[in-house]
Design a protein around this motif. Structure first.
Motif, PDB file in Angstrom:
ATOM      1  N   ASN A 620      27.679  43.879  97.633  1.00 35.84           N
ATOM      2  CA  ASN A 620      28.726  42.992  97.122  1.00 35.84           C
ATOM      3  C   ASN A 620      29.534  43.605  95.990  1.00 35.84           C
ATOM      4  N   ASP A 621      29.156  44.777  95.527  1.00 33.77           N
ATOM      5  CA  ASP A 621      29.854  45.411  94.408  1.00 33.77           C
ATOM      6  C   ASP A 621      30.932  46.345  94.956  1.00 33.77           C
ATOM      7  N   PRO A 622      32.225  45.997  94.798  1.00 36.91           N
ATOM      8  CA  PRO A 622      33.313  46.831  95.357  1.00 36.91           C
ATOM      9  C   PRO A 622      33.271  48.262  94.847  1.00 36.91           C
ATOM     10  N   ASP A 623      32.909  48.423  93.567  1.00 40.28           N
ATOM     11  CA  ASP A 623      32.833  49.766  92.986  1.00 40.28           C
ATOM     12  C   ASP A 623      31.803  50.618  93.723  1.00 40.28           C
ATOM     13  N   TYR A 624      30.685  50.004  94.014  1.00 41.88           N
ATOM     14  CA  TYR A 624      29.578  50.726  94.655  1.00 41.88           C
ATOM     15  C   TYR A 624      29.906  51.103  96.097  1.00 41.88           C
ATOM     16  N   ILE A 625      30.415  50.121  96.861  1.00 38.95           N
ATOM     17  CA  ILE A 625      30.622  50.387  98.293  1.00 38.95           C
ATOM     18  C   ILE A 625      31.840  51.267  98.564  1.00 38.95           C
ATOM     19  N   ASN A 626      32.807  51.299  97.631  1.00 40.27           N
ATOM     20  CA  ASN A 626      34.004  52.122  97.851  1.00 40.27           C
ATOM     21  C   ASN A 626      33.835  53.547  97.354  1.00 40.27           C
ATOM     22  N   ASN A 627      32.820  53.788  96.525  1.00 44.50           N
ATOM     23  CA  ASN A 627      32.623  55.125  95.968  1.00 44.50           C
ATOM     24  C   ASN A 627      31.355  55.787  96.476  1.00 44.50           C
ATOM     25  N   ASN A 628      30.785  55.220  97.529  1.00 42.05           N
ATOM     26  CA  ASN A 628      29.637  55.845  98.171  1.00 42.05           C
ATOM     27  C   ASN A 628      29.929  55.989  99.662  1.00 42.05           C
ATOM     28  N   PHE A 629      29.297  57.008 100.264  1.00 40.22           N
ATOM     29  CA  PHE A 629      29.578  57.322 101.660  1.00 40.22           C
ATOM     30  C   PHE A 629      28.281  57.449 102.434  1.00 40.22           C
ATOM     31  N   LEU A 630      28.389  57.270 103.749  1.00 37.90           N
ATOM     32  CA  LEU A 630      27.264  57.520 104.645  1.00 37.90           C
ATOM     33  C   LEU A 630      27.563  58.789 105.431  1.00 37.90           C
ATOM     34  N   ILE A 631      26.645  59.742 105.346  1.00 39.13           N
ATOM     35  CA  ILE A 631      26.752  60.981 106.124  1.00 39.13           C
ATOM     36  C   ILE A 631      25.789  60.849 107.296  1.00 39.13           C
ATOM     37  N   THR A 642      31.592  58.519 106.431  1.00 36.83           N
ATOM     38  CA  THR A 642      32.338  57.254 106.404  1.00 36.83           C
ATOM     39  C   THR A 642      32.005  56.499 105.120  1.00 36.83           C
ATOM     40  N   SER A 643      32.999  55.801 104.558  1.00 36.46           N
ATOM     41  CA  SER A 643      32.791  55.010 103.339  1.00 36.46           C
ATOM     42  C   SER A 643      31.773  53.894 103.609  1.00 36.46           C
ATOM     43  N   LEU A 644      30.921  53.631 102.631  1.00 35.27           N
ATOM     44  CA  LEU A 644      29.920  52.566 102.754  1.00 35.27           C
ATOM     45  C   LEU A 644      30.580  51.207 102.951  1.00 35.27           C
ATOM     46  N   GLU A 645      31.816  51.060 102.454  1.00 34.04           N
ATOM     47  CA  GLU A 645      32.538  49.789 102.581  1.00 34.04           C
ATOM     48  C   GLU A 645      32.656  49.346 104.036  1.00 34.04           C
ATOM     49  N   ALA A 646      32.765  50.319 104.960  1.00 30.00           N
ATOM     50  CA  ALA A 646      32.912  49.996 106.383  1.00 30.00           C
ATOM     51  C   ALA A 646      31.652  49.334 106.940  1.00 30.00           C
ATOM     52  N   TYR A 647      30.529  49.426 106.201  1.00 32.42           N
ATOM     53  CA  TYR A 647      29.257  48.869 106.682  1.00 32.42           C
ATOM     54  C   TYR A 647      28.744  47.775 105.735  1.00 32.42           C
ATOM     55  N   SER A 648      29.661  47.149 104.969  1.00 30.63           N
ATOM     56  CA  SER A 648      29.243  46.213 103.924  1.00 30.63           C
ATOM     57  C   SER A 648      29.286  44.755 104.357  1.00 30.63           C
ATOM     58  N   ARG A 649      29.597  44.500 105.637  1.00 31.73           N
ATOM     59  CA  ARG A 649      29.673  43.107 106.099  1.00 31.73           C
ATOM     60  C   ARG A 649      28.595  42.856 107.151  1.00 31.73           C
TER      61      ARG A 649
END
Length: 852
Positions: A620-631, A642-649
């Motif tokens: 739920n933290d935008p800072d965290y999910i937009n600045n971390n990635f999944l390799i 890919t950005s973690l944000e794409a997997y945050s829902r």
């Protein structure tokens, strides 16, 4: 029939013999257009309230019709049939029951928090009894309804033609009262509905005043004033989460419980007394259904139900049996009957003629905007009226100053027209002033009357200055709105009826579970469990280990990692799907239990299997999910970022995480910060080291790019992502139990897609490479073989060696056994078990078990 519509020779083909034009149209378009027109009519003209005054057209027309009929709060009652006829004939050309039922509801104290109609006669009951026919009942406006209509004759709102253009009706009421918040609304339109809860006037007034003082006030701050809905039937709001959701989003489920207490009779028997029930619950129907449940033995412990309600208030008695425990019976009643009900808030109202979902701040904002416009229009109207009066008074004063001349001029004039023109010419008066002088009564010529005129003129001039100041200063207008509202609060405000109780179920299971570290294990066959980390003991290098899990012969532990109870797990499968699961929601098991089938926790396909699990702190933290990635890395060496944000829902059925090419499988996934080094190793003992920036971020559905180049028959066994600032070593383990750690500097940086360098000297003795990990000296290792034996050892017991060496023995294996999984455990602060007897005993037991 076809003969009847044939074209007459010589006539236009688009017309019949009668000359009427026939226009061919597409029936689908016509039906679509007609339905949209119908639905918009229902939405705007029938089902949804206007956000400004909180009224639907029928309510507005009833109130305005009663005003026009003169049935104010201080006037005698009139027959309901007379009122209904007035509204039907002038403004609302629909069925009389629609108008009467609406008027009845506005008079029922259990339906509206602040009734707008004062009814006399039988207006129904909370038991669902119908009101008497309109010819028997009488009604008039309540005083509070006057606040909705006040200033309506001061050009404060627009009027529009009625249904036959013979009269004008208001398109909205001035609405000094914030009616939408106070009384709520409900209605079903086409494709949408509204269900708005009532609130307390004291709280709403304070909340609006706070908003006027600070337009940037947050909804959290507003809830300090507007605590929660306040229902006319009282009751208890059980749990605050639904209220908070309704205030923040305009949608929420508010649970309401009846107000109940336990009384003990002289005989020692106990009874539950209910004095308030949830909003919109039919009391008689509730009692009937409860009796039915008691007869069916679905509710036990109750010997009798009585409704002892009377004019003084509600009283429902549940007599209990001797052995019944009141709290258990009451909770059972809450669970199975309408003693506990829910109100689903759906704040949809018309904003500028369009339906919109509104939160608490929106509702207050639109009310204040409306009142601001009303105040401007009212002030403008009063200014114009004051200026007109001042103009006439100025004429009076001029006439009184030249009284003898005015009288002489009037006496000498042949008719009023000549007198008027003479006054205008001689004293520079306007036509209005001249007419007013001619209409003036003789008594106003006395000295006392002149003083009154002068005083009135001075007061009017002051009023004009004040009104101009209001029109020039928005702050003053807002102060007027606030003061008028606080006057309403003083006049009509009352105590909150609905009590707020924070429910135990608001403390979720997660809140009640300590955020401890857990060992998560997933077997090859898909069994998952969590075990407290403290259950594992530390052993020296080379120990045999303790029994970690008991599986059937063809199963073994495949995934093992550490996570805290409150973390999210992103579970990736070899088909490229990702599922979400909370750690605490995984069934807990001992070290030797096999766990629960993962199919019972996530909707994984039968032939799919878990390949990687990522431990995520917060989605739920935008800072965290937009600045971390999944390799992600596949067995064929493809890599994707890919950005973690794409997997945050989170979705219950999972989503596609990566597009997997035919014949390939997802192998590993790692969480990175965007500045990591990536090492990929193959079973042949080669590894490639490149920077994460070599892989550009891609969309969730992308397939990825080549990470390592391998020969036929080779496959990737692991991937490591490390921050170049970390003092980490690279640990490698072979299937026969050999391992070592090497400095990362020994692996030269290259571009992705190369063949890599040797990371371990692979021989028949060592077996193929099975795992690579990034470790530091404080880490511990958990190594599990295919027979289920586990050993935990310290990384610092392994010396650093060159990358091309064979390594040392990490775990003693039985003849046909091999290593299945290796996981590191970071920053463990435990004392190592130094008693050799304990180690030997434990090892002996494990050896026996494994032989069995």
């Amino acid at each position: 029939m076809s003969d009847d519509i044939e074209n007459v020779p010589g006539e236009d083909s688009g017309s019949t013999g009668s000359g009427t034009n026939i226009i061919p149209i597409n029936i689908e378009d016509e039906m679509r257009g007609a339905y949209i027109d119908y639905s918009m009519s229902v939405i705007i003209s029938r089902a949804l309230p206007d956000v400004r005054d909180g009224l639907k057209p029928v309510h507005r027309r009833i109130l305005f019709g009663m005003l026009e009929l003169g049935v104010n709060y201080n006037k005698p009652y009139k027959k309901s049939a007379r009122i209904v006829g007035e509204v039907l004939g002038k403004y609302h050309p629909h069925g009389d029951s629609a108008v009467y039922d609406t008027m009845v509801r506005m008079a029922q104290p259990w339906s509206l928090r602040y009734e707008l109609v004062d009814g006399q006669g039988n207006f129904g009951s909370v038991d669902g009894d119908s009101p008497a026919a309109m010819r028997y009942t009488e009604a008039r406006l309540r005083r509070i309804a006057d606040e909705m209509l006040s200033d309506i004759n001061k050009n404060t709102v627009d009027f529009s033609p009625n249904f036959d253009d013979s009269l004008k009706e208001p398109s909205v009421l001035p609405g000094k009262l914030p009616n939408l918040l106070l009384n709520g609304s409900s209605g079903i339109a086409v494709g949408m509905a509204t269900n708005m809860a009532p609130h307390n006037l004291n709280e709403v007034a304070d909340g609006i005043a706070a908003y006027i003082d600070n337009n940037d006030i947050t909804i959290d701050e507003l809830t300090k004033f507007v605590l929660a809905p306040d229902f006319p039937t009282g009751g208890i709001i059980y749990g605050y989460q639904g209220v908070r959701s309704a205030f923040e989003t305009g949608r929420g489920r508010v649970v309401i419980r009846s107000k109940a207490e336990v009384e003990t009779l002289k005989s020692g028997r106990e009874q539950i007394i209910v004095t308030e029930i949830p909003y919109l619950v039919n009391k008689a129907s509730m009692i009937e259904k409860t009796a039915q449940l008691i007869n069916e033995k679905k509710i036990e412990g109750i010997s009798d139900i009585r409704d002892e309600s009377d004019r003084s208030g509600m009283r429902i008695v549940y007599e209990l049996k001797k052995d019944a425990i009141p709290n258990i019976v009451l909770n059972n009643l809450y669970k199975q009957t309408q003693l506990q009900s829910s109100f689903s808030v759906n704040n949809v109202a018309l904003v500028a003629g369009r339906p919109k979902t509104l939160n608490l701040k929106d509702l207050i904002k639109y009310y204040v905007d409306h009142r601001h416009e009303v105040v401007i229009r009212r002030t403008q109207y009063e200014l114009e009226e004051a200026e007109k009066r001042a103009h006439i008074l100025e004429g009076y004063l001029i006439a009184l100053d030249h009284l003898d001349e005015v009288i002489a001029l009037i006496r000498s004039s042949r008719d009023p027209e000549i007198a008027k023109n003479g006054l205008m010419e001689k004293f520079s008066l306007s036509e209005i002033q001249a007419r007013a002088i001619l209409d003036m009564r003789l008594q106003r010529l006395t000295g006392l009357e002149r003083e009154k005129i002068q005083k009135e003129y001075d007061e009017i001039k002051e009023l004009i200055e004040e009104l101009k100041a209001i029109l020039a200063d928005e702050g003053k207008r807002m102060e007027i709105i606030k003061n008028e509202l606080l006057e309403l609060k003083d006049r009509y405000g009352d105590e909150r009826r609905t009590y707020i109780e924070h429910a135990a179920d608001e403390f979720t299971a997660e809140d009640m579970i300590p955020d401890d570290d857990m060992v998560i294990t997933i077997s090859h066959e898909g069994y998952i469990k969590r075990t407290p980390l403290v259950e594992y003991k530390t052993q020296g290098r080379g120990g045999v280990g303790s029994k970690a899990a008991t599986f059937k012969n063809d199963d073994f532990t495949e995934h093992l990692f550490i996570a805290s109870n409150h973390n999210y797990l992103l579970i990736f499968t070899e088909f490229g799907k990702v599922f979400w699961h909370k750690v605490w929601a995984i069934p807990e098991g001992s070290k030797i239990s096999k766990g629960r089938a993962i199919q019972n926790l996530i909707n994984i396909e039968a032939d799919d299997k878990v390949r990687a699990v990522i431990n995520v702190i917060n989605l739920n933290d935008p800072d965290y999910i937009n600045n971390n990635f999944l390799i992600m890395c596949t067995e064929r060496g493809t890599i994707k970022k890919t950005s973690l944000e794409a997997y945050s829902r989170p979705r219950q059925n999972g989503i596609n995480a990566i597009t997997i090419n035919e014949g390939d499988k997802l192998l590993n996934v790692r969480l990175t910060n965007g500045d990591n080094h990536i090492v990929i190793a193959s079973n042949s003992g080669r590894a490639i080291n490149f920077h994460e920036s070599d892989v550009r971020p891609m969309g969730r559905m992308a397939a990825g790019v080549r990470g390592i180049n391998m020969k036929d028959g080779e496959f990737v066994i692991g991937m490591v992502c490390v921050d170049h600032k970390d003092p980490a070593n690279l640990l490698v383990v072979s299937e026969n139990g050999y391992g070592k750690r090497s400095e990362f500097e020994e692996y030269r940086m290259t571009k992705r897609g190369g063949k890599g360098v040797k990371t371990m000297n692979i021989t028949e003795k060592t077996g193929s490479l099975v795992a690579i990990k990034d470790v530091i000296e404080d880490d511990h290792l958990m190594i599990i073989n295919k027979s289920g034996i586990a050993i935990r050892t310290e990384v610092k017991s392994l010396r650093v060696m060159g990358r091309a060496t064979q390594g040392v023995k990490l775990i003693r294996l039985n003849e046909k056994d091999s290593i299945s999984a290796v996981e590191k455990i970071s920053n463990i602060e435990e004392e190592e078990i130094e008693n050799p007897d304990e180690l030997n005993n434990e090892g002996g037991e494990v050896q026996e078990n494994s032989e069995e």
